[in-house]
Design a protein around this motif. Structure first.
Motif, PDB file in Angstrom:
ATOM      1  N   ALA A 131       0.869  -1.213   0.122  1.00 26.91           N
ATOM      2  CA  ALA A 131       0.172   0.045  -0.047  1.00 26.91           C
ATOM      3  C   ALA A 131       0.677   1.275  -0.205  1.00 26.91           C
ATOM      4  CB  ALA A 131      -0.899  -0.091   1.252  1.00 26.91           C
ATOM      5  N   LEU A 132       0.392   2.475  -0.426  1.00 29.75           N
ATOM      6  CA  LEU A 132       1.034   3.478  -0.572  1.00 29.75           C
ATOM      7  C   LEU A 132       0.382   4.355   0.497  1.00 29.75           C
ATOM      8  CD1 LEU A 132       3.228   5.351  -2.296  1.00 29.75           C
ATOM      9  CD2 LEU A 132       1.219   6.256  -3.548  1.00 29.75           C
ATOM     10  N   ALA A 133       1.505   4.833   1.572  1.00 34.00           N
ATOM     11  CA  ALA A 133       1.077   5.588   2.695  1.00 34.00           C
ATOM     12  C   ALA A 133       1.652   6.905   2.894  1.00 34.00           C
ATOM     13  CB  ALA A 133       1.131   4.846   3.734  1.00 34.00           C
ATOM     14  N   ALA A 134       1.194   7.891   3.280  1.00 32.11           N
ATOM     15  CA  ALA A 134       1.678   9.197   3.269  1.00 32.11           C
ATOM     16  C   ALA A 134       1.142   9.897   4.504  1.00 32.11           C
ATOM     17  CB  ALA A 134       1.411  10.105   2.013  1.00 32.11           C
ATOM     18  N   LEU A 135       1.757  11.075   4.947  1.00 25.01           N
ATOM     19  CA  LEU A 135       1.287  11.778   6.174  1.00 25.01           C
ATOM     20  C   LEU A 135       0.584  12.808   5.495  1.00 25.01           C
ATOM     21  CD1 LEU A 135       4.674  11.823   8.374  1.00 25.01           C
ATOM     22  CD2 LEU A 135       2.479  10.510   8.769  1.00 25.01           C
ATOM     23  N   MET A 136      -0.446  13.400   6.118  1.00 25.17           N
ATOM     24  CA  MET A 136      -1.238  14.476   5.850  1.00 25.17           C
ATOM     25  C   MET A 136      -1.643  15.515   6.951  1.00 25.17           C
ATOM     26  SD  MET A 136      -3.822  13.265   2.883  1.00 25.17           S
ATOM     27  CE  MET A 136      -4.794  12.370   3.876  1.00 25.17           C
ATOM     28  N   PRO A 137      -1.544  16.781   6.937  1.00 25.55           N
ATOM     29  CA  PRO A 137      -1.544  17.595   7.913  1.00 25.55           C
ATOM     30  C   PRO A 137      -3.024  17.463   8.459  1.00 25.55           C
ATOM     31  CG  PRO A 137      -1.585  18.858   5.954  1.00 25.55           C
ATOM     32  CD  PRO A 137      -1.239  17.585   5.451  1.00 25.55           C
ATOM     33  N   THR A 138      -3.158  17.960   9.801  1.00 22.55           N
ATOM     34  CA  THR A 138      -4.203  18.048  10.531  1.00 22.55           C
ATOM     35  C   THR A 138      -4.479  19.442  11.610  1.00 22.55           C
ATOM     36  OG1 THR A 138      -3.775  16.902  12.403  1.00 22.55           O
ATOM     37  CG2 THR A 138      -4.266  15.305  10.646  1.00 22.55           C
ATOM     38  N   LEU A 139      -5.507  19.565  12.264  1.00 22.20           N
ATOM     39  CA  LEU A 139      -5.444  20.595  13.143  1.00 22.20           C
ATOM     40  C   LEU A 139      -5.124  20.062  14.310  1.00 22.20           C
ATOM     41  CD1 LEU A 139      -8.977  22.047  12.368  1.00 22.20           C
ATOM     42  CD2 LEU A 139      -6.570  22.854  11.900  1.00 22.20           C
ATOM     43  N   GLY A 140      -4.916  18.554  14.632  1.00 19.52           N
ATOM     44  CA  GLY A 140      -4.430  18.190  15.934  1.00 19.52           C
ATOM     45  C   GLY A 140      -2.812  18.291  16.103  1.00 19.52           C
ATOM     46  N   ASP A 141      -2.109  17.568  17.127  1.00 18.26           N
ATOM     47  CA  ASP A 141      -0.845  17.733  17.492  1.00 18.26           C
ATOM     48  C   ASP A 141      -0.057  16.683  16.438  1.00 18.26           C
ATOM     49  OD1 ASP A 141      -1.512  19.065  19.528  1.00 18.26           O
ATOM     50  OD2 ASP A 141      -1.817  17.377  21.037  1.00 18.26           O
ATOM     51  N   ASN A 142      -0.686  15.916  15.886  1.00 22.43           N
ATOM     52  CA  ASN A 142       0.092  14.843  14.778  1.00 22.43           C
ATOM     53  C   ASN A 142      -0.619  15.119  13.576  1.00 22.43           C
ATOM     54  OD1 ASN A 142       1.937  13.597  16.856  1.00 22.43           O
ATOM     55  ND2 ASN A 142      -0.250  12.676  17.697  1.00 22.43           N
ATOM     56  N   ASP A 143       0.253  14.635  12.516  1.00 21.50           N
ATOM     57  CA  ASP A 143      -0.357  14.390  11.035  1.00 21.50           C
ATOM     58  C   ASP A 143      -1.104  13.211  11.177  1.00 21.50           C
ATOM     59  OD1 ASP A 143       1.063  16.457  10.358  1.00 21.50           O
ATOM     60  OD2 ASP A 143       2.648  15.746   9.648  1.00 21.50           O
ATOM     61  N   VAL A 144      -1.675  12.847  10.165  1.00 25.30           N
ATOM     62  CA  VAL A 144      -2.352  11.546   9.873  1.00 25.30           C
ATOM     63  C   VAL A 144      -1.883  10.722   8.863  1.00 25.30           C
ATOM     64  CG1 VAL A 144      -3.931  12.567   8.309  1.00 25.30           C
ATOM     65  CG2 VAL A 144      -4.657  10.747   9.551  1.00 25.30           C
ATOM     66  N   VAL A 145      -1.633   9.407   9.154  1.00 27.33           N
ATOM     67  CA  VAL A 145      -1.187   8.468   8.108  1.00 27.33           C
ATOM     68  C   VAL A 145      -2.285   8.152   7.361  1.00 27.33           C
ATOM     69  CG1 VAL A 145      -0.236   6.289   7.558  1.00 27.33           C
ATOM     70  CG2 VAL A 145       0.728   7.510   9.424  1.00 27.33           C
ATOM     71  N   MET A 146      -2.286   8.233   5.950  1.00 28.78           N
ATOM     72  CA  MET A 146      -3.556   7.718   5.155  1.00 28.78           C
ATOM     73  C   MET A 146      -3.027   6.671   4.025  1.00 28.78           C
ATOM     74  SD  MET A 146      -6.451   9.784   3.311  1.00 28.78           S
ATOM     75  CE  MET A 146      -7.872   9.013   2.334  1.00 28.78           C
ATOM     76  N   LEU A 147      -3.732   5.573   3.811  1.00 29.72           N
ATOM     77  CA  LEU A 147      -3.338   4.453   2.853  1.00 29.72           C
ATOM     78  C   LEU A 147      -4.660   3.671   2.716  1.00 29.72           C
ATOM     79  CD1 LEU A 147      -1.246   1.686   4.756  1.00 29.72           C
ATOM     80  CD2 LEU A 147      -2.844   3.154   6.055  1.00 29.72           C
ATOM     81  N   ASP A 148      -4.800   3.135   1.546  1.00 30.43           N
ATOM     82  CA  ASP A 148      -3.792   3.142   0.265  1.00 30.43           C
ATOM     83  C   ASP A 148      -4.196   4.492  -0.426  1.00 30.43           C
ATOM     84  OD1 ASP A 148      -2.405   2.590  -1.898  1.00 30.43           O
ATOM     85  OD2 ASP A 148      -3.722   1.183  -2.640  1.00 30.43           O
ATOM     86  N   LEU A 149      -2.970   4.869  -1.164  1.00 28.63           N
ATOM     87  CA  LEU A 149      -3.609   6.327  -1.949  1.00 28.63           C
ATOM     88  C   LEU A 149      -3.358   5.900  -3.432  1.00 28.63           C
ATOM     89  CD1 LEU A 149      -1.448   8.805   0.441  1.00 28.63           C
ATOM     90  CD2 LEU A 149      -4.007   8.432   0.444  1.00 28.63           C
ATOM     91  N   GLY A 150      -3.275   4.820  -3.924  1.00 31.05           N
ATOM     92  CA  GLY A 150      -3.635   4.599  -5.311  1.00 31.05           C
ATOM     93  C   GLY A 150      -2.790   3.273  -5.755  1.00 31.05           C
ATOM     94  N   ALA A 151      -2.378   2.665  -4.851  1.00 32.75           N
ATOM     95  CA  ALA A 151      -1.658   1.278  -5.204  1.00 32.75           C
ATOM     96  C   ALA A 151      -2.404   0.153  -5.778  1.00 32.75           C
ATOM     97  CB  ALA A 151      -0.825   0.739  -4.198  1.00 32.75           C
ATOM     98  N   ASN A 152      -3.558   0.012  -5.129  1.00 38.14           N
ATOM     99  CA  ASN A 152      -4.717  -0.914  -5.307  1.00 38.14           C
ATOM    100  C   ASN A 152      -5.677  -0.250  -5.414  1.00 38.14           C
ATOM    101  OD1 ASN A 152      -2.633  -3.090  -4.265  1.00 38.14           O
ATOM    102  ND2 ASN A 152      -2.540  -1.751  -2.753  1.00 38.14           N
TER     103      ASN A 152
END
Length: 351
Positions: A131-152
């Motif tokens: 799976a393709l995973a990436a970090l994205m910004p949020t309003l919280g203290d941490n970013d969010v990891v999101m997957l899958d972003l296009g591999a499947n």
């Protein structure tokens, strides 16, 4: 691993991206200044790459490997696979396979990179699909990891459950979280909503008892940036649409603000007063600051940089590569998946 005591070794596809060697080499120079222990192997047209390296003395000791081919954005994955041994992208991945590098990074064609990486590195034992995973910004203290972003584009319940395990391991490694909150992207938060695959995946994830992460149910797309979750899991089709929508909205907001602030003399004066806040907003939304998507689930580390990334964005993607090498993300995923299978009786991947 190839790191030894000299630091991580990164195989860089110097020809990838919208600009090519100028951006990729400049990004490597920034990353090297941040972390002098990083070693680079640069793959690409030797004359072009060497000319760019000459502009950055900090890279004087980097190895340059000449390659004849460049994978373009128009190349189909099948075409890229046939040119894996002659292209800068393919040689970077093969360097990981052969143990000559700890991770490969490219800003080239995503589909081609996925195909070359999956064919040559293969998926880890027990994992059906990477799976393709990436970090994205949020309003919280941490970013969010999101997957899958296009591999499947299509995923069954087992695939989604595996993505959850891998995403949680990545969140622990990348953000230092002790127990990431995991949710499935859905059209509602109620248990009865969603496709059969999503509901079945939720049933599997509810059996998690290891304490390394916790499943918090479903999340809707309008809550992705609120800081309420650490890992969002979905199929690659929905994930890619969500990602492009988020990126497009960010550009829309910044462009709209620029237009508003330049609409009159009063607006321009207002911009001068609000410039610090506007600069902070633009930095938070800039994809260069969250560059570097990781192919999780392979027997080797491959990082995808955004094709339009600038040198700073490229350096940030290299930082991601260094971080996951140092955190031994492959071992973390293996251990977490074994533990999850024990509790969830997750079936083995199809042969």
């Amino acid at each position: 691993m190839a790191t030894g005591q000299q630091g991580p070794r990164i195989a860089l596809d110097a020809m990838g991206g919208d600009v090519g060697p100028a951006t990729m080499v400049a990004g490597a120079a920034i990353a090297r200044k941040r972390n002098p222990a990083i070693r680079f192997v640069l793959f690409g047209d030797e004359a072009q790459v060497r000319a760019e390296v000459a502009r950055h003395p900090v890279l004087a000791d980097c190895e340059i490997v000449h390659t004849e081919d460049v994978i373009t954005g128009d190349d189909k994955p099948s075409q890229a696979i046939r040119r894996a041994k002659t292209s800068s992208m393919g040689r970077a991945v093969l360097a990981v396979k052969d143990g000559l590098a700890d991770a490969a990074l490219s800003a080239g064609n995503t589909g081609a990179l996925m195909a070359i990486a999956k064919l040559n590195l293969r998926t880890m034992h027990g994992i059906d699909r990477p799976a393709l995973a990436a970090l994205m910004p949020t309003l919280g203290d941490n970013d969010v990891v999101m997957l899958d972003l296009g591999a499947n584009t299509e995923c069954d319940a087992r695939n989604l459950a595996e993505f959850a395990v891998m995403g949680a391991a990545y969140a622990r490694a990348a953000m230092g979280l002790s127990c990431p909150r995991v949710r499935l992207l859905n059209i509602g938060t109620e248990e009865l909503k969603g496709t059969g695959e999503v509901k079945d995946a939720a049933a599997l994830l509810r059996t998690q008892t290891s304490g390394e992460w916790r499943f918090d149910g479903f999340i809707e797309a309008d809550r992705l940036g609120r800081g309420e979750v650490d890992v969002v899991v979905t199929d690659g089709f929905s994930g890619n649409i969500a990602l492009k929508s988020i990126e497009g909205t960010a550009r829309f907001i910044t462009d709209l603000l620029k237009r508003a602030f330049s609409s009159s003399l009063r607006s321009k004066a207002g911009f001068l007063l609000s410039r610090p806040a506007f600069t902070l907003l633009r930095g938070h939304l800039d994809p260069n600051n969250h560059n570097g998507a990781v192919f999780l689930g392979l027997n080797g580390l491959v990082i995808k940089s955004h094709g339009s990334a600038d040198p700073t964005g490229t350096a940030n993607a290299i930082d991601v590569a260094v971080r996951i090498v140092s955190e031994d993300i492959t071992r973390r995923i293996t251990e977490d998946l074994d533990s999850f299978r024990t509790h969830a009786e997750l079936p083995e991947a199809a042969a």
